[in-house]
Design a protein around this motif. Structure first.
Motif, PDB file in Angstrom:
ATOM      1  N   VAL A  76       0.823  -1.212   0.000  1.00 16.01           N
ATOM      2  CA  VAL A  76       0.000   0.000   0.000  1.00 16.01           C
ATOM      3  C   VAL A  76       0.855   1.259   0.000  1.00 16.01           C
ATOM      4  O   VAL A  76       1.955   1.283   0.523  1.00 16.01           O
ATOM      5  CB  VAL A  76      -0.947   0.062   1.218  1.00 16.01           C
ATOM      6  N   ARG A  77       0.308   2.279  -0.610  1.00 14.37           N
ATOM      7  CA  ARG A  77       0.899   3.608  -0.582  1.00 14.37           C
ATOM      8  C   ARG A  77      -0.151   4.520   0.012  1.00 14.37           C
ATOM      9  O   ARG A  77      -1.348   4.248  -0.065  1.00 14.37           O
ATOM     10  CB  ARG A  77       1.195   4.086  -2.007  1.00 14.37           C
ATOM     11  N   MET A  78       0.299   5.631   0.593  1.00 18.33           N
ATOM     12  CA  MET A  78      -0.649   6.607   1.077  1.00 18.33           C
ATOM     13  C   MET A  78      -1.049   7.449  -0.122  1.00 18.33           C
ATOM     14  O   MET A  78      -0.229   8.188  -0.655  1.00 18.33           O
ATOM     15  CB  MET A  78      -0.003   7.467   2.132  1.00 18.33           C
ATOM     16  N   ASP A  79      -2.303   7.311  -0.559  1.00 22.47           N
ATOM     17  CA  ASP A  79      -2.620   7.901  -1.861  1.00 22.47           C
ATOM     18  C   ASP A  79      -3.420   9.191  -1.772  1.00 22.47           C
ATOM     19  O   ASP A  79      -4.148   9.552  -2.688  1.00 22.47           O
ATOM     20  CB  ASP A  79      -3.305   6.891  -2.769  1.00 22.47           C
ATOM     21  N   LEU A  80      -3.236   9.912  -0.674  1.00 23.52           N
ATOM     22  CA  LEU A  80      -3.921  11.184  -0.503  1.00 23.52           C
ATOM     23  C   LEU A  80      -3.668  12.096  -1.707  1.00 23.52           C
ATOM     24  O   LEU A  80      -4.589  12.624  -2.310  1.00 23.52           O
ATOM     25  CB  LEU A  80      -3.410  11.844   0.789  1.00 23.52           C
ATOM     26  N   PHE A  81      -2.385  12.252  -2.065  1.00 27.66           N
ATOM     27  CA  PHE A  81      -2.047  13.032  -3.258  1.00 27.66           C
ATOM     28  C   PHE A  81      -1.744  12.112  -4.435  1.00 27.66           C
ATOM     29  O   PHE A  81      -2.172  12.328  -5.551  1.00 27.66           O
ATOM     30  CB  PHE A  81      -0.839  13.922  -2.986  1.00 27.66           C
ATOM     31  N   TYR A  82      -0.972  11.076  -4.135  1.00 27.82           N
ATOM     32  CA  TYR A  82      -0.495  10.149  -5.146  1.00 27.82           C
ATOM     33  C   TYR A  82      -1.617   9.666  -6.060  1.00 27.82           C
ATOM     34  O   TYR A  82      -1.454   9.584  -7.276  1.00 27.82           O
ATOM     35  CB  TYR A  82       0.164   8.969  -4.444  1.00 27.82           C
ATOM     36  N   TRP A  85      -2.486  11.898  -9.092  1.00 23.62           N
ATOM     37  CA  TRP A  85      -1.474  12.305 -10.055  1.00 23.62           C
ATOM     38  C   TRP A  85      -1.596  11.542 -11.377  1.00 23.62           C
ATOM     39  O   TRP A  85      -2.114  10.416 -11.405  1.00 23.62           O
ATOM     40  CB  TRP A  85      -0.064  12.087  -9.495  1.00 23.62           C
ATOM     41  N   ASP A  94       8.077   8.524  -8.177  1.00 22.81           N
ATOM     42  CA  ASP A  94       8.527   7.174  -7.809  1.00 22.81           C
ATOM     43  C   ASP A  94       9.997   6.965  -8.124  1.00 22.81           C
ATOM     44  O   ASP A  94      10.733   6.380  -7.336  1.00 22.81           O
ATOM     45  CB  ASP A  94       7.702   6.118  -8.551  1.00 22.81           C
TER      46      ASP A  94
ATOM     47  N   LEU B  18       5.601   9.714   3.576  1.00 18.82           N
ATOM     48  CA  LEU B  18       4.338   9.051   3.244  1.00 18.82           C
ATOM     49  C   LEU B  18       3.569   9.839   2.188  1.00 18.82           C
ATOM     50  O   LEU B  18       2.962   9.270   1.287  1.00 18.82           O
ATOM     51  CB  LEU B  18       3.486   8.882   4.504  1.00 18.82           C
ATOM     52  N   MET B  19       3.645  11.174   2.308  1.00 18.05           N
ATOM     53  CA  MET B  19       2.935  12.029   1.358  1.00 18.05           C
ATOM     54  C   MET B  19       3.390  11.809  -0.088  1.00 18.05           C
ATOM     55  O   MET B  19       2.645  12.068  -1.017  1.00 18.05           O
ATOM     56  CB  MET B  19       3.171  13.512   1.679  1.00 18.05           C
ATOM     57  N   GLY B  21       3.790   9.224  -1.517  1.00 18.66           N
ATOM     58  CA  GLY B  21       3.113   8.095  -2.132  1.00 18.66           C
ATOM     59  C   GLY B  21       4.020   6.895  -2.357  1.00 18.66           C
ATOM     60  O   GLY B  21       3.598   5.916  -2.975  1.00 18.66           O
ATOM     61  N   VAL B  24       4.394   2.341   1.761  1.00 16.33           N
ATOM     62  CA  VAL B  24       4.429   2.723   3.169  1.00 16.33           C
ATOM     63  C   VAL B  24       5.646   2.130   3.894  1.00 16.33           C
ATOM     64  O   VAL B  24       6.321   2.817   4.651  1.00 16.33           O
ATOM     65  CB  VAL B  24       3.110   2.302   3.863  1.00 16.33           C
ATOM     66  N   PHE B 400      -5.408   9.808   6.481  1.00 13.03           N
ATOM     67  CA  PHE B 400      -4.366   9.562   5.480  1.00 13.03           C
ATOM     68  C   PHE B 400      -3.480   8.354   5.727  1.00 13.03           C
ATOM     69  O   PHE B 400      -2.596   8.065   4.940  1.00 13.03           O
ATOM     70  CB  PHE B 400      -3.527  10.819   5.248  1.00 13.03           C
ATOM     71  N   ASP B 402      -3.290   4.087   6.402  1.00  9.68           N
ATOM     72  CA  ASP B 402      -4.131   2.889   6.351  1.00  9.68           C
ATOM     73  C   ASP B 402      -4.038   2.157   7.690  1.00  9.68           C
ATOM     74  O   ASP B 402      -3.230   2.498   8.545  1.00  9.68           O
ATOM     75  CB  ASP B 402      -3.763   2.000   5.165  1.00  9.68           C
ATOM     76  N   PHE B 445     -11.415  11.505   3.693  1.00 10.32           N
ATOM     77  CA  PHE B 445     -10.532  10.412   3.296  1.00 10.32           C
ATOM     78  C   PHE B 445     -10.696   9.232   4.219  1.00 10.32           C
ATOM     79  O   PHE B 445     -10.696   9.381   5.433  1.00 10.32           O
ATOM     80  CB  PHE B 445      -9.078  10.877   3.310  1.00 10.32           C
TER      81      PHE B 445
END
Ligand code: NA
Ligand code: NA
Lengths: 198, 500, 318
Positions: A76-82, A85, A94, B18-19, B21, B24, B400, B402, B445
């Motif tokens: 998983v990635r934190m996709d708040l902004f990602y 895009w 990346d 983390l921001m 992307g 994690v 933000f 998981d 979110f």
């Protein structure tokens, strides 16, 4: 992208996929060990080795399966902004941030090598030199001379006392595969930036 | 460098990473490894790896791939379909009944797997299309499924509570039992809410007409097959154990041998009797399978015959065998279950690995002390104020992070503090679980929100999902408050079972 | 001159460390003040106990309190750490063996070889069984999964005990999840202090060791960097810890046997328990045959016990 890089990416993808698909079935080994543990405990004498064996299998499962999980995009990635895009922006970011991930894996790899050298009885501070030496001796003077280079072999501090070097070697190997996979991901992103998807 | 500065820098560095992307585990691992190399002094570069050995030694983690596998087998093989139809038929005539039935389905699904994702998948694939077809309001439906699936980690078995137990060093068995009553309470509150809402606005959840249900009133084409061997085992084994003829352990052996016999003789007419009844009644028996899976796993565990990790393997095995016996384990289901289990397990394990390394370095650099100091002495807050602040910060972070990331990053900081403030850590485990669930489903979110979006049909927009969740989140906040005010809701069952 | 800071990790969890090490470290920090501070970490907090020795030798951790056995030290004396069966009867036997009968010198030699400073050894509590089900004969031990020290486990497995080693902090949990049927790791004082009395029902009064050794260690380089007075202060504080444990265990064992409400006492008859003692003497010889250093230690243990026997009451009864 140069052909060499493309074939590197393809080769790493194929190898890690193969290893990952092998690791994938270890779940049944894990189930088997734990079932044997409950059977032996219920009907005979409990086995000494089941819990630790299960732990070793679990480590092999997620370490060897790691690169394949990257291929599958499971991490998983934190996709708040990602998440919002474009593919190109994602590739840009990346390609840069995967270097941080590789830094982490590098530190992990160094620790794994150092700990594995310790498990083979090397107490110094130059684990890479120790392994280099060990391999050289093995090649030039044979296995007997190489095994003479080994010191006190680390054992797990349990009554079963298994040697620790096999699982630590698997850890080294798995982390190394992870590094190779991340390098492949980097190349893939760089390719994407040049409009060359592979 | 002061402890406070280290704490702030490491935390801010992690948030920043983390921001971007990046994965994690890479973000967390990088910040930990860098701080270890720059600030620790000699040998700091070895800590990220020693976390791997720590992870290996922590035996309850063995249950993680087991429960994940179990969840995938259950949802991929669709052995829950009949179960859904049962609730559908029996609850359908009530206003809002299909939604109420969906909550009931979710409770049973929760008892068979350890994550909320499986419940979400089953709800979204089986219940959602059916309810929409029957004219249910889309916001009621998506809210029901999201809220219901959150029971997955509260009703045992629960992967999140296993991870919490690892961090808080609390007994998993007690934590699981502590989740039972709050889970059922929450389910009941959901049901009451749906019932009242559907009474006031019948157009949201129309009752099914007799015509709709006619097909279930017919005698079923599928018989209920009564296998004599199984029936004999069900009656005789408990009886002889009760009468003291044989001990419990050999009885398990007899039961196992008997099960093999039942399997071998399942196609021989002399060994079974087919009962044809109305479809409606036949479906009542579909609850037997989930119950059997749950019992196969929990009965030996609660009786102390098998340990926690062994029981999880038995659960995984039972679900797998059940899918085979039901004829649902084809090549595709097998492949998807096994592969997805690897993917999700790796995701969890690598995050835990990175977070354990991060946590040890954070701790060894004195940053944990700084945070404790901040909350307890510098801010001068009362224990309850601190607790409420923590819960609020969870909800903010849930926007933000998981669930795993939150558990392995934030819980190690908060849990020791909660213990130091004199709160019960079993009780807090339940609070923690409910709070994070609220966090994942509150707009804008939330992990669950996006998962729902991904699984729902296109006519359901993100806005519908936002609207749908508000009343259910409110119900969960009330449940949370009840558990906070009356800790016995959580603690009664574990104290009853484990009390000497 | 800047402040020296050490990280020290103990084998004990927070509840136990409150007695076995924290008072001594608090005392050290108070006296050393701005010159040096030791930050104390508990079992598995920074590195897992199995990696503790390696971490200290590498310098990741500066100092350690542990027995040789639990931290899997790569020396010939490891087997004697933890509970070497029946080597001692009372907690005072341990300091005498180390300070007067020459074990200190052997330990020092062995640890010098692997780059670690052995500072001093002190006595721990006796080793008793705490179990869910009562143990009234040797047959009751059969098939029991018991948390114990690796060496004690090796010895006990001949009586059908299945030794299990888990992280210390997980023991209470493991008793409840069924991973364990019992614990043979401590006396009754620790059973009560760390919460094990809450998850077990019975306490066996026979022990396999009256007391054995836990030591303080430091990374050799880090130790050498300390000025002499701080080295002395550290030694004094270690001795304070050893002294604290002498009275805390000795008094606690008797008090909780008599007044403790949580565990029922059971015993195996002396004649039957004698077979365990005889097996221990055989085990000593097996261990002695493994290396010259081990033979030297076994020799000393034999000599000491023979002396105590001859000295008669109150050193040995019967
Ligand atoms: Na569950
Ligand atoms: Na949220």
């Amino acid at each position: 992208m140069p052909r060499a890089i493309k074939s590197y990416v393809r080769a790493i993808d194929a190898m890690n996929r193969l290893i990952g698909r092998f690791a994938m079935y270890l779940i049944f080994v894990l189930v088997g060990v734990l079932l044997w543990s409950s059977i032996s405990k219920t009907f005979f004498n409990p086995s000494l080795w089941t819990l630790e064996t299960a732990q070793f299998v679990m480590v092999a499962y997620y370490i060897l399966g790691g690169p394949y999980s990257i291929q599958m995009g499971s991490n998983v990635r934190m996709d708040l902004f990602y998440g919002s895009w474009s593919l190109k922006t994602k590739a840009w970011v990346d390609a840069f941030t995967v270097l941080f991930l590789m830094f982490y894996l590098g530190v992990l790899f160094y620790g794994a090598i150092s700990s594995t050298a310790y498990s083979l009885g090397y107490f110094g501070l130059e684990p890479f030199q120790f392994f280099g030496d060990l391999v050289m001796t093995l090649v030039t003077e044979g296995p007997e001379a190489a095994s003479a280079k080994l010191g006190y072999l680390e054992r797990s501090s349990t009554a079963w006392r298994p040697f620790m070097w096999p699982i630590k070697t698997i850890l080294c190997f798995g982390v190394f595969l992870m590094l190779l996979q991340c390098l492949a991901e980097l190349f893939r992103d760089l390719g994407r930036l040049r409009g060359d998807d592979f | 460098m002061s402890y406070e500065l280290i704490a702030i820098m490491m935390f801010a560095g992690m948030m920043l990473m983390l921001m971007t992307g990046q994965r994690v585990f890479g973000a967390i691992g990088f910040v930990g490894a860098l701080a270890g190399m720059l600030l620790w002094g000699t040998g700091g570069s070895e800590i990220p790896f020693s976390a791997a050995m720590k992870l290996m030694k922590w035996y309850p983690l063995l249950t993680l791939p087991m429960f994940i596998f179990m969840g995938y087998v259950l949802s991929e093989s669709k052995i829950a379909d009949d179960l859904y139809r049962m609730f559908h038929v029996w609850m359908g005539p009530v206003k809002g009944g299909l939604a109420i039935g969906t909550i009931g389905l979710m409770v049973l699904i929760s008892a068979m797997n350890g994550l909320s994702v499986a419940g979400m998948a089953i709800g979204a694939t089986i219940a959602l299309p059916e309810l929409l077809r029957r004219g249910y309001d889309k916001t009621l439906v998506t809210g029901t499924i999201q809220a219901g699936s959150s029971l997955g980690i509260l009703v045992p078995p629960s992967v999140v509570l296993v991870l919490y137990a690892m961090i808080a060093r609390q007994p998993v068995g007690q934590l699981w039992l502590a989740g039972v009553v709050p889970g059922l309470l929450m389910a009941t509150m959901f049901i009451i809410y749906i019932y009242l809402r559907a009474r006031m606005q019948p157009e949201l959840g129309p009752a099914m007409s007799p015509e709709d249900l006619a097909e279930y009133e017919r005698i079923s084409d599928h018989p209920l097959r009564l296998n004599y061997v199984v029936l004999a085992l069900l009656v005789l084994v408990p009886l002889v154990v009760k009468l003291g003829v044989i001990e419990a352990k050999p009885a398990i052996g007899v039961a196992l041998v008997g099960s093999v016999l039942a399997f071998v003789t399942r196609g021989i007419p002399a060994f079974y009797h087919d009962v044809f009844m109305r479809e409606k009644y036949r479906l009542l028996f579909s609850g037997v399978l989930p119950l059997a899976i749950f019992a196969a796993m929990m009965v030996p565990f609660v009786n102390g015959w098998t340990s926690l990790v062994e029981s999880s393997a038995i659960g995984a095995m039972t679900a797998f065998v059940a899918a085979i016996l039901k004829g649902r384990m084809n090549k595709e289901v097998f492949e998807t279950s096994v592969r997805s289990t690897l993917g999700i397990s790796c995701m969890f394990m690598w995050i835990i690995l990175a977070a354990l390394g991060f946590g040890a370095i954070f701790d060894g650099l004195g940053a944990v002390k700084a945070i404790e100091d901040l909350f307890t002495t510098q801010l001068g807050l009362s224990p309850w104020m601190i607790l409420i602040l923590m819960q609020l910060s969870f909800i903010v972070m849930g926007t933000f992070l998981d669930d795993t990331a939150m558990l392995v990053i934030v819980a190690p900081l908060y849990v020791p503090l909660v213990g130091a403030l004199g709160f019960d850590l079993i009780w807090y485990g339940v609070l923690y679980t409910i709070t994070t669930q609220i966090a994942y489903m509150t707009p804008p979110f939330g992990y669950n929100l996006f998962l729902m979006r991904a699984m729902a049909p296109p006519e359901i927009g993100l806005k519908d999902i936002y609207v749908s969740i508000i009343p259910f989140a409110a119900v969960m906040v009330v449940a949370l408050a009840l558990v906070m005010i009356f800790p016995q809701i959580a603690l009664w069952l574990p104290e009853y079972v484990y009390g000497k | 001159q800047s402040k020296i800071t050490w990280r020290m990790q103990t084998y004990a969890g927070a509840a136990l460390a409150e007695h076995v090490v924290k008072p001594a470290i608090d005392m050290f920090n108070k006296i050393a003040g701005d010159r040096m501070q030791i930050e104390l970490y508990y079992a598995d907090q920074l590195v897992p106990t199995g990696e503790l020795f390696r971490a200290m030798q590498r310098g990741t951790i500066d100092a350690v309190q542990s027995d040789d056995d639990s931290m899997a030290s790569p020396t010939d004396v490891t087997v004697f750490g933890g509970y070497f069966p029946f080597a001692s009867r009372y907690s005072l036997d341990v300091p005498v063996l180390f300070n007067k009968y020459g074990l200190n010198e052997i330990w020092d030699e062995e640890y010098s070889k692997v780059g670690v400073k052995h500072i001093s050894a002190g006595a721990w509590d006796p080793c008793h069984f705490a179990t869910k089900d009562p143990i009234r004969s040797l047959a009751d031990l059969k098939g029991k999964r018991v948390f114990t020290f690796p060496t004690a486990g090796r010895f006990l497995s001949q009586f059908g005990v299945v030794p299990v080693t888990l992280p210390w902090e997980d023991i209470e949990v493991a008793m409840q999840t069924g991973e364990l049927d019992g614990i043979a790791w401590s006396g009754i004082t620790e059973d009560y202090t760390v919460g094990w009395a809450d998850v077990t029902n019975y306490f066996l009064t026979n022990n396999i060791s009256g007391a054995w050794a836990g030591s303080f260690f430091a990374n050799q380089g880090r130790w050498n960097e300390l000025p002499e007075d701080l080295q002395t202060l550290f030694r004094v504080c270690c001795d304070q810890s050893h002294y604290y444990r002498q009275w805390w265990y000795w008094g606690g064992e008797a008090d909780l046997r008599v007044n403790g409400p949580k565990m029922e006492l059971t015993s195996i008859p002396d004649e039957e328990w004698a077979t365990v003692e005889d097996a221990a003497y055989k085990f000593w010889d097996e261990i002695a045959a493994e290396s010259p250093t081990k033979a030297r230690v076994v020799e000393i243990i034999k000599k000491y016990n023979a002396d105590m026997q001859k000295a008669g009451r109150p050193y040995r009864y019967g």
